[in-house]
Design a protein around this motif. Structure first.
Motif, PDB file in Angstrom:
ATOM      1  N   ALA A   2      23.598  44.436  37.656  1.00  0.00           N
ATOM      2  CA  ALA A   2      23.794  43.707  38.917  1.00  0.00           C
ATOM      3  C   ALA A   2      24.544  42.412  38.612  1.00  0.00           C
ATOM      4  CB  ALA A   2      22.445  43.387  39.555  1.00  0.00           C
ATOM      5  N   TYR A   3      25.481  42.100  39.479  1.00  0.00           N
ATOM      6  CA  TYR A   3      26.223  40.842  39.308  1.00  0.00           C
ATOM      7  C   TYR A   3      25.297  39.661  39.592  1.00  0.00           C
ATOM      8  CZ  TYR A   3      30.749  43.234  39.282  1.00  0.00           C
ATOM      9  OH  TYR A   3      31.817  44.019  38.965  1.00  0.00           O
ATOM     10  N   THR A   4      25.456  38.615  38.778  1.00  0.00           N
ATOM     11  CA  THR A   4      24.765  37.365  39.121  1.00  0.00           C
ATOM     12  C   THR A   4      25.601  36.670  40.195  1.00  0.00           C
ATOM     13  OG1 THR A   4      25.990  36.143  37.463  1.00  0.00           O
ATOM     14  CG2 THR A   4      23.899  37.114  36.750  1.00  0.00           C
ATOM     15  N   GLN A   5      25.036  35.679  40.806  1.00  0.00           N
ATOM     16  CA  GLN A   5      25.748  34.993  41.886  1.00  0.00           C
ATOM     17  C   GLN A   5      27.049  34.349  41.361  1.00  0.00           C
ATOM     18  OE1 GLN A   5      23.489  32.043  43.987  1.00  0.00           O
ATOM     19  NE2 GLN A   5      24.976  31.902  45.629  1.00  0.00           N
ATOM     20  N   ALA A   6      26.972  33.773  40.159  1.00  0.00           N
ATOM     21  CA  ALA A   6      28.151  33.103  39.583  1.00  0.00           C
ATOM     22  C   ALA A   6      29.256  34.104  39.280  1.00  0.00           C
ATOM     23  CB  ALA A   6      27.736  32.368  38.311  1.00  0.00           C
ATOM     24  N   GLU A   7      28.828  35.292  38.728  1.00  0.00           N
ATOM     25  CA  GLU A   7      29.823  36.324  38.402  1.00  0.00           C
ATOM     26  C   GLU A   7      30.504  36.828  39.672  1.00  0.00           C
ATOM     27  OE1 GLU A   7      27.942  38.418  34.382  1.00  0.00           O
ATOM     28  OE2 GLU A   7      27.457  39.227  36.353  1.00  0.00           O
ATOM     29  N   ALA A   8      29.666  37.122  40.684  1.00  0.00           N
ATOM     30  CA  ALA A   8      30.200  37.644  41.936  1.00  0.00           C
ATOM     31  C   ALA A   8      31.140  36.626  42.573  1.00  0.00           C
ATOM     32  CB  ALA A   8      29.053  37.975  42.884  1.00  0.00           C
ATOM     33  N   LYS A   9      30.751  35.364  42.545  1.00  0.00           N
ATOM     34  CA  LYS A   9      31.563  34.300  43.144  1.00  0.00           C
ATOM     35  C   LYS A   9      32.920  34.217  42.423  1.00  0.00           C
ATOM     36  CE  LYS A   9      31.441  29.436  44.268  1.00  0.00           C
ATOM     37  NZ  LYS A   9      30.898  28.135  43.950  1.00  0.00           N
ATOM     38  N   ASN A  10      32.844  34.273  41.104  1.00  0.00           N
ATOM     39  CA  ASN A  10      34.064  34.182  40.306  1.00  0.00           C
ATOM     40  C   ASN A  10      35.020  35.338  40.627  1.00  0.00           C
ATOM     41  OD1 ASN A  10      35.752  33.167  38.371  1.00  0.00           O
ATOM     42  ND2 ASN A  10      34.806  34.330  36.716  1.00  0.00           N
ATOM     43  N   LEU A  11      34.483  36.579  40.674  1.00  0.00           N
ATOM     44  CA  LEU A  11      35.322  37.753  40.937  1.00  0.00           C
ATOM     45  C   LEU A  11      35.924  37.716  42.339  1.00  0.00           C
ATOM     46  CD1 LEU A  11      33.181  40.547  39.276  1.00  0.00           C
ATOM     47  CD2 LEU A  11      35.476  39.890  38.630  1.00  0.00           C
ATOM     48  N   LEU A  12      35.099  37.352  43.320  1.00  0.00           N
ATOM     49  CA  LEU A  12      35.602  37.312  44.702  1.00  0.00           C
ATOM     50  C   LEU A  12      36.658  36.227  44.871  1.00  0.00           C
ATOM     51  CD1 LEU A  12      32.268  37.894  46.635  1.00  0.00           C
ATOM     52  CD2 LEU A  12      34.257  39.391  46.645  1.00  0.00           C
ATOM     53  N   GLU A  13      36.422  35.096  44.222  1.00  0.00           N
ATOM     54  CA  GLU A  13      37.414  34.014  44.325  1.00  0.00           C
ATOM     55  C   GLU A  13      38.739  34.407  43.673  1.00  0.00           C
ATOM     56  OE1 GLU A  13      34.708  29.998  44.748  1.00  0.00           O
ATOM     57  OE2 GLU A  13      35.538  30.500  42.800  1.00  0.00           O
ATOM     58  N   GLN A  14      38.640  35.178  42.596  1.00  0.00           N
ATOM     59  CA  GLN A  14      39.867  35.667  41.944  1.00  0.00           C
ATOM     60  C   GLN A  14      40.666  36.561  42.902  1.00  0.00           C
ATOM     61  OE1 GLN A  14      39.160  37.609  38.210  1.00  0.00           O
ATOM     62  NE2 GLN A  14      38.459  35.723  37.240  1.00  0.00           N
ATOM     63  N   GLN A  15      39.929  37.471  43.590  1.00  0.00           N
ATOM     64  CA  GLN A  15      40.585  38.361  44.560  1.00  0.00           C
ATOM     65  C   GLN A  15      41.210  37.556  45.693  1.00  0.00           C
ATOM     66  OE1 GLN A  15      38.503  41.752  46.183  1.00  0.00           O
ATOM     67  NE2 GLN A  15      37.359  42.034  44.293  1.00  0.00           N
ATOM     68  N   PHE A  16      40.477  36.556  46.131  1.00  0.00           N
ATOM     69  CA  PHE A  16      40.929  35.718  47.242  1.00  0.00           C
ATOM     70  C   PHE A  16      42.211  34.956  46.842  1.00  0.00           C
ATOM     71  CE2 PHE A  16      40.146  31.691  49.816  1.00  0.00           C
ATOM     72  CZ  PHE A  16      40.654  32.240  50.975  1.00  0.00           C
ATOM     73  N   GLU A  17      42.212  34.401  45.638  1.00  0.00           N
ATOM     74  CA  GLU A  17      43.383  33.645  45.171  1.00  0.00           C
ATOM     75  C   GLU A  17      44.595  34.550  44.980  1.00  0.00           C
ATOM     76  OE1 GLU A  17      43.939  30.417  44.969  1.00  0.00           O
ATOM     77  OE2 GLU A  17      41.943  30.162  45.814  1.00  0.00           O
ATOM     78  N   LYS A  18      44.325  35.772  44.514  1.00  0.00           N
ATOM     79  CA  LYS A  18      45.414  36.743  44.333  1.00  0.00           C
ATOM     80  C   LYS A  18      46.040  37.066  45.692  1.00  0.00           C
ATOM     81  CE  LYS A  18      46.176  41.070  41.900  1.00  0.00           C
ATOM     82  NZ  LYS A  18      45.523  42.239  41.336  1.00  0.00           N
ATOM     83  N   ASN A  19      45.171  37.251  46.691  1.00  0.00           N
ATOM     84  CA  ASN A  19      45.631  37.536  48.040  1.00  0.00           C
ATOM     85  C   ASN A  19      46.445  36.357  48.594  1.00  0.00           C
ATOM     86  OD1 ASN A  19      45.532  39.049  50.585  1.00  0.00           O
ATOM     87  ND2 ASN A  19      44.361  37.277  51.275  1.00  0.00           N
ATOM     88  N   ASN A  20      45.981  35.131  48.307  1.00  0.00           N
ATOM     89  CA  ASN A  20      46.692  33.947  48.793  1.00  0.00           C
ATOM     90  C   ASN A  20      48.068  33.842  48.147  1.00  0.00           C
ATOM     91  OD1 ASN A  20      44.488  33.377  50.264  1.00  0.00           O
ATOM     92  ND2 ASN A  20      43.763  31.682  49.008  1.00  0.00           N
ATOM     93  N   THR A  21      48.139  34.177  46.866  1.00  0.00           N
ATOM     94  CA  THR A  21      49.434  34.135  46.163  1.00  0.00           C
ATOM     95  C   THR A  21      50.413  35.116  46.801  1.00  0.00           C
ATOM     96  OG1 THR A  21      48.132  33.756  44.185  1.00  0.00           O
ATOM     97  CG2 THR A  21      50.452  34.175  43.841  1.00  0.00           C
ATOM     98  N   LEU A  22      49.903  36.320  47.132  1.00  0.00           N
ATOM     99  CA  LEU A  22      50.763  37.315  47.779  1.00  0.00           C
ATOM    100  C   LEU A  22      51.260  36.816  49.134  1.00  0.00           C
ATOM    101  CD1 LEU A  22      48.851  40.619  46.987  1.00  0.00           C
ATOM    102  CD2 LEU A  22      51.120  40.000  46.201  1.00  0.00           C
ATOM    103  N   LEU A  23      50.348  36.164  49.877  1.00  0.00           N
ATOM    104  CA  LEU A  23      50.734  35.628  51.183  1.00  0.00           C
ATOM    105  C   LEU A  23      51.817  34.561  51.044  1.00  0.00           C
ATOM    106  CD1 LEU A  23      47.274  35.282  52.982  1.00  0.00           C
ATOM    107  CD2 LEU A  23      49.088  36.892  53.523  1.00  0.00           C
ATOM    108  N   LEU A  24      51.660  33.695  50.021  1.00  0.00           N
ATOM    109  CA  LEU A  24      52.656  32.634  49.789  1.00  0.00           C
ATOM    110  C   LEU A  24      54.011  33.220  49.437  1.00  0.00           C
ATOM    111  CD1 LEU A  24      50.518  30.074  47.775  1.00  0.00           C
ATOM    112  CD2 LEU A  24      51.516  29.704  50.016  1.00  0.00           C
ATOM    113  N   GLU A  25      53.972  34.308  48.658  1.00  0.00           N
ATOM    114  CA  GLU A  25      55.231  34.975  48.298  1.00  0.00           C
ATOM    115  C   GLU A  25      55.924  35.547  49.535  1.00  0.00           C
ATOM    116  OE1 GLU A  25      54.338  37.847  45.315  1.00  0.00           O
ATOM    117  OE2 GLU A  25      53.998  36.332  43.772  1.00  0.00           O
ATOM    118  N   LYS A  26      55.127  35.940  50.521  1.00  0.00           N
ATOM    119  CA  LYS A  26      55.704  36.509  51.750  1.00  0.00           C
ATOM    120  C   LYS A  26      56.130  35.416  52.731  1.00  0.00           C
ATOM    121  CE  LYS A  26      53.229  40.868  51.652  1.00  0.00           C
ATOM    122  NZ  LYS A  26      52.073  41.593  52.185  1.00  0.00           N
ATOM    123  N   GLY A  27      55.984  34.166  52.358  1.00  0.00           N
ATOM    124  CA  GLY A  27      56.440  33.061  53.200  1.00  0.00           C
ATOM    125  C   GLY A  27      55.373  32.539  54.137  1.00  0.00           C
ATOM    126  N   VAL A  28      54.116  32.891  53.880  1.00  0.00           N
ATOM    127  CA  VAL A  28      53.020  32.400  54.737  1.00  0.00           C
ATOM    128  C   VAL A  28      52.546  31.053  54.193  1.00  0.00           C
ATOM    129  CG1 VAL A  28      50.687  32.884  55.573  1.00  0.00           C
ATOM    130  CG2 VAL A  28      52.312  34.748  55.282  1.00  0.00           C
TER     131      VAL A  28
END
Lengths: 406, 95
Positions: A334-360
Motif C-alpha cells: 500500500a502506498y504511504t501518504q507521502a509516496e502517493a502525494k509524490n506520484l500524483l504530483e509528478q503526474q500533475f506536473e507532467k500534465n502541466n508541462t504538456l499544457l504549457l507546450e500546447k500554449g496554455v
C-alpha cells in the motif's frame, strides 16, 4: 614526394671505400637524388631511387667504392610479393566488390520534418511502396515517391527526396494549420468559430470574418465568436445576400478546467528471491542471441542486459555483453501518504508541462489529495488562459450567391 | 698573384652589390645557408662535398669551404643544387 618515392621504389645502400664523397658528387652531377645519408662505423648508408641505382654502378666503380643493397622499399618490390599470395588477393578483390556493391545499395532511410506522422507509419508506407533497405539505389523512384507521399498523407504540403551516398533522405513539410473537422457539403459556404468552454475572452484577433465577441466579454459554451457570414447590403441599406468565408482568428479564453488524477492505494510490488542466473549475449541486427536459457524454471523473472561493446554501421547493430536473470515474487503493498502525494504530483506536473507546450497559460491551481474508496485522488480546478473554440459550417440563410468572391 | 687579384676584385664587386642591395649569391655564386636552431642546415649553391663523417662535414663553396661540426650528422637530402644536414650542430666555420 613520399608517395612518388614509394611508387617508383627505392633501396638503401651500404657504401664503403675512400671515395664515398666523390661518389655523392658524381651522383648529384647526374641529377640523382640521394637522401637519409648516414655515417655509421666505417660505412655510409644512403637511400637511392631504384632506377638511379642501376645507373650508379658505373659511378661507384669510378669513385672506387663498393655499394651493396641492404633494404628494399616500394611498390616494385611489394607487388611481386603480393602476387604470390593468391588468397590474400582474392580477399582484397572480394572486399572491393563488396564495397562497390554496398555503395550502390540503400543502407539507411532518413525522414526529416514529420511531426504528426510517426516514423513507423512512414516506414510501413515505404515498405508498401517497395522501398526497403538493401535495394539498389538506382531503382528508387524519387519523383514518383514524392507524388505518392503527398497523395497518401494529406497533412504533407511539401516533400523532397534525395539520395546522399547510400542514404535516402526524405524532407517533409506538414501543414502547420491543419483542417479542423471533416469536410462537409456545407464547407463551401465557409465556417464560423464557436466557443467550446464557458469563460471570459482574454484576447481576440480576427483575421477573417466578423467578430461577435470582444475582450472581457463573458461567454458560454456554444456561443458564436467569429461569424463566417458577411452580409452584403445594397445602397438602400437592405440585405441582399451573404458572402461566406472560413472565419479565422486567434482567441484566448480565461476559463477553469477540472483536474483529476487517481492512483490505486494498493499496488503489486516485486520482491527478488535472490535466485539469479547470468550469461553472455550477442546482439546482431536488432536480435539478441543468448548462450543459455536457464531461467525457464523461474515463474516470474526480470532480465537485464549490460552491453560491453556495441558497433553500429548504418542500420546494422552488432554488440555483445552480459545479461542477468533474477527471480521475483509479487506482493501487494500500500502506498504511504507521502509516496502517493509524490506520484500524483509528478503526474500533475507532467500534465502541466504538456499544457504549457500546447500554449496554455496557467494562472492558478487549486487541488487537494485525498484517499477515497481505496484510491488516492488528486482533484481540483485550474484557472487557465487557452484557445477554446471550434469551427462549424455556416448556416445558409439565403440562396447561394454566384458572385461569391474571396 | 692572380688569385690575390681575383679575390680583391670579387671583394670590390661584393661591396658594390651589397651597396646596391643586389643578391651576391646569384652573381658571385656564393653559397646560401639557412640554419634552423642547432639541428638543421640548408646549404644551397655549393660546389661539392669534400668530406662526410659522423661529426664533420666539409663542403666546397665558390672560393671557400664550409665546415660543419657536430654529432650524429646526417645528410637528409642531397641533390646537385642543395643539401640538408641534420643532427646536433655545434660549429659552422668558413675556411
Amino acid at each position: 614526394m613520399k608517395i612518388l618515392k614509394y611508387a617508383n621504389g627505392f633501396v638503401r645502400i651500404k657504401i664503403w671505400g675512400n671515395g664515398a664523397e666523390r661518389f655523392f658528387v658524381l651522383c648529384s652531377r647526374k641529377q640523382m637524388y640521394l637522401w637519409e645519408i648516414e655515417a655509421k662505423d666505417k660505412y655510409i648508408y644512403a637511400n637511392i631511387q631504384l632506377h638511379d641505382f642501376y645507373q650508379c654502378k658505373k659511378l661507384a666503380k669510378k669513385a672506387g667504392i663498393r655499394a651493396v643493397v641492404v633494404e628494399r622499399h616500394g611498390l616494385p618490390f611489394f607487388i611481386p610479393k603480393i602476387l604470390n599470395r593468391s588468397f590474400f588477393l582474392v580477399g582484397v578483390l572480394l572486399f572491393v566488390i563488396g564495397w562497390i556493391i554496398s555503395a550502390n545499395m540503400l543502407l539507411h532511410i532518413e525522414i526529416n520534418g514529420n511531426y504528426t506522422i510517426t516514423d513507423d507509419m512512414f516506414t510501413d508506407f515505404l515498405q508498401e511502396e517497395g522501398i526497403h533497405y538493401g535495394m539498389w539505389i538506382k531503382n528508387v523512384p524519387l519523383e514518383e515517391l514524392e507524388k505518392k507521399i503527398r497523395r497518401k498523407f494529406d497533412v504533407i504540403t511539401w516533400t523532397s527526396g534525395r539520395i546522399d551516398g547510400t542514404v535516402l533522405i526524405i524532407d517533409l513539410k506538414e501543414n502547420e494549420k491543419p483542417e479542423v473537422g471533416p469536410k462537409t457539403e456545407n464547407s463551401e459556404y465557409g465556417r464560423s468559430l464557436y466557443a467550446t468552454m464557458d469563460g471570459i475572452i482574454h484576447s481576440i484577433y480576427v483575421r477573417n470574418g466578423i467578430p461577435m465577441a470582444k475582450k472581457g466579454m463573458v461567454i458560454k459554451k456554444g456561443d458564436l465568436l467569429v461569424d463566417g457570414r458577411v452580409p452584403v447590403y445594397n445602397q438602400a441599406g437592405e440585405l441582399v445576400t451573404y458572402h461566406y468565408y472560413d472565419a479565422d482568428a486567434d482567441i484566448r479564453i480565461e476559463t477553469t478546467i477540472p483536474v483529476y488524477f487517481s492512483l490505486d492505494a494498493i499496488y503489486i510490488d516485486k520482491e527478488y528471491t535472490g535466485r539469479a542466473n547470468e550469461g553472455n549475449f550477442l546482439l546482431f541486427q536488432n536480435k539478441i542471441y543468448r548462450n543459455v536459457l536457464p531461467e525457464k524454471k523461474f515463474s516470474k523473472k526480470d532480465v537485464s542486459f549490460s552491453t560491453k561493446y556495441m558497433f553500429r554501421f548504418s542500420n546494422v547493430a552488432i554488440g555483445f555483453g552480459k545479461y542477468k536473470v533474477e527471480e521475483y515474487v509479487e506482493i501487494e503493498r500500500a502506498y504511504t501518504q507521502a509516496e502517493a502525494k509524490n506520484l500524483l504530483e509528478q503526474q500533475f506536473e507532467k500534465n502541466n508541462t504538456l499544457l504549457l507546450e500546447k500554449g496554455v497559460q496557467i494562472l492558478s491551481k487549486d487541488v487537494t489529495i485525498d484517499l477515497i474508496m481505496g484510491q488516492w485522488t488528486l482533484k481540483g480546478k485550474m484557472s487557465v488562459i487557452m484557445p477554446a473554440f471550434e469551427t462549424r459550417p455556416n448556416e445558409i440563410l439565403e440562396a447561394r450567391d454566384d458572385s461569391k468572391s474571396i | 698573384m692572380k688569385k690575390k687579384k681575383l679575390e680583391q676584385y670579387s671583394d670590390g664587386l661584393r661591396q658594390t652589390l651589397l651597396s646596391k642591395n643586389l643578391p651576391s649569391e646569384a652573381i658571385l655564386g656564393d653559397s646560401y645557408l639557412t640554419v634552423v636552431g642547432h639541428s638543421e642546415v640548408w646549404i644551397e649553391n655549393y660546389k661539392s662535398l669534400l668530406l662526410y663523417e659522423d661529426d664533420k662535414i666539409l663542403v666546397q663553396a665558390s672560393t671557400y669551404m664550409i665546415s660543419i661540426e657536430g654529432t650524429c650528422l646526417m645528410i637528409s637530402h642531397y641533390m646537385d643544387e642543395h643539401m640538408m644536414i641534420r643532427g646536433n650542430i655545434l660549429k659552422i666555420t668558413y675556411l
